[in-house]
Design an enzyme around this catalytic site. Structure first.
Site, short mmCIF file in Angstrom:
data_model
loop_
_atom_site.label_atom_id
_atom_site.label_comp_id
_atom_site.label_asym_id
_atom_site.label_seq_id
_atom_site.Cartn_x
_atom_site.Cartn_y
_atom_site.Cartn_z
CE LYS A 14 -2.35 -1.13 3.77
NZ LYS A 14 -1.99 -2.51 4.15
NE ARG A 91 -4.93 -1.93 9.38
CZ ARG A 91 -3.87 -1.33 8.81
NH1 ARG A 91 -3.91 -0.06 8.50
NH2 ARG A 91 -2.78 -2.02 8.57
NE ARG A 130 6.94 -3.20 6.30
CZ ARG A 130 5.64 -3.06 6.08
NH1 ARG A 130 5.21 -2.30 5.10
NH2 ARG A 130 4.76 -3.68 6.84
NE ARG A 136 5.65 -1.26 10.26
CZ ARG A 136 4.64 -1.20 9.42
NH1 ARG A 136 4.75 -0.52 8.29
NH2 ARG A 136 3.52 -1.81 9.70
NE ARG A 147 1.38 -5.70 11.07
CZ ARG A 147 2.55 -5.58 10.43
NH1 ARG A 147 3.65 -6.16 10.92
NH2 ARG A 147 2.62 -4.89 9.32
#
Ligand code: ATP
Ligand code: MG
Length: 189
Positions: A14, A91, A130, A136, A147
Site C-alpha cells: 500500500k 480497516r 521489511r 519496524r 496482524r
C-alpha cells in the site's frame, strides 16, 4: 478531484504504490500507520496508547482511529481538496461508514478502492524482509501472524462492502513495483 482508498493486507504494498499515486495523480497521502508511528516517535500520549495495540498486532479502537483521521483531514483541508489517497484506513466496516460520513460532510466521496491482492506466503516474506531492513518493531514473525489474522477477520470484509458499491478494483499485487502500478493506472484511467 479523486479520493482513492488503497486497500490490502499488511505487506501488500500500500505504501509503495501510494508513492506512485501521489507522483502520478498529485493526490494528498494519508497513511494512518505513518501518523501513528510519528506519534510513537514523538512520544505523545496518543503514541503511547497506539504502541500498546500495534505491538500486539491489534487495531487501534475505531472511535479513537476515526477521530484521528478526522483531525488529519481538518488539519490538511486545503491539500485534501485536490483528492486524497487513504492508505491503511478504513480497516473495519465501522471505519468505512465513518469515512463516508466524514467525506459527505465535506461535500465529497470515495471514488475508487484499489485492492492489492497478494498471496499469504508472499506477504509474510515481504513483512519479514521489511522488518530486517527498516527495524519496524511490528514486522516480526509473531506480530505479523497476528496482524494477518486481524486482517482476515476485521478488514477483509471491506472487499465485499466496496464491491457492493461498485467501487472495488482488484489488482494483482505480484510482480515488479512498475508492473503493479501499470495495472493500477489502467483501472483508474
Ligand atoms: P503496508 O501495506 O504498508 O505494509 P501495514 O498493514 O503493514 O501496511 P500500517 O498500515 O502501517 O501497516 O499499520 C500499522 C499498524 O497501525 C496496524 O497494525 C494497526 O495496529 C495500526 N493501524 C493503522 N491504521 C489503522 C486503522 N485504520 N485502524 C486501526 N488501527 C490501525
Ligand atoms: Mg504502510
Amino acid at each position: 478531484m479523486k479520493n482513492i482508498v488503497i486497500f490490502g493486507a499488511p505487506g501488500s504494498g500500500k505504501g509503495t504504490q501510494s508513492d506512485n499515486l501521489i507522483k502520478h495523480y498529485g493526490l494528498f497521502h494519508i497513511s494512518t500507520g505513518d501518523v501513528l508511528r510519528d506519534h510513537i516517535k514523538r512520544g505523545t500520549e496518543l503514541g503511547q496508547t497506539a504502541k500498546g495495540y500495534i505491538d500486539q498486532g491489534q487495531l487501534i479502537p475505531d472511535d479513537l482511529m476515526i477521530s484521528i483521521l478526522a483531525q488529519v483531514l481538518d488539519d490538511n483541508r486545503d491539500a485534501a481538496q485536490q483528492g486524497v489517497i487513504f492508505d491503511g484506513f478504513p480497516r473495519t466496516i465501522a471505519q468505512a461508514q465513518a469515512l463516508e460520513q466524514l467525506l459527505a460532510d465535506r461535500g465529497t466521496a470515495i471514488d475508487a478502492v484499489v485492492g492489492l491482492e497478494v498471496p499469504q506466503d508472499e506477504l509474510i516474506k515481504r513483512i519479514l524482509l521489511r522488518g530486517k531492513m527498516s527495524g519496524r518493531a511490528d514486522d516480526n514473525e509473531e506480530t505479523a501472524g497476528k496482524r494477518l489474522e486481524v486482517y482476515h477477520k476485521q478488514t477483509s470484509p471491506l472487499k465485499d462492502y466496496y464491491e457492493q458499491q461498485g467501487k472495488y478494483h482488484a489488482i494483482d499485487g505480484m510482480g515488479t513495483i512498475e508492473e503493479i502500478f501499470d495495472r493500477i493506472r489502467e483501472q483508474l484511467d
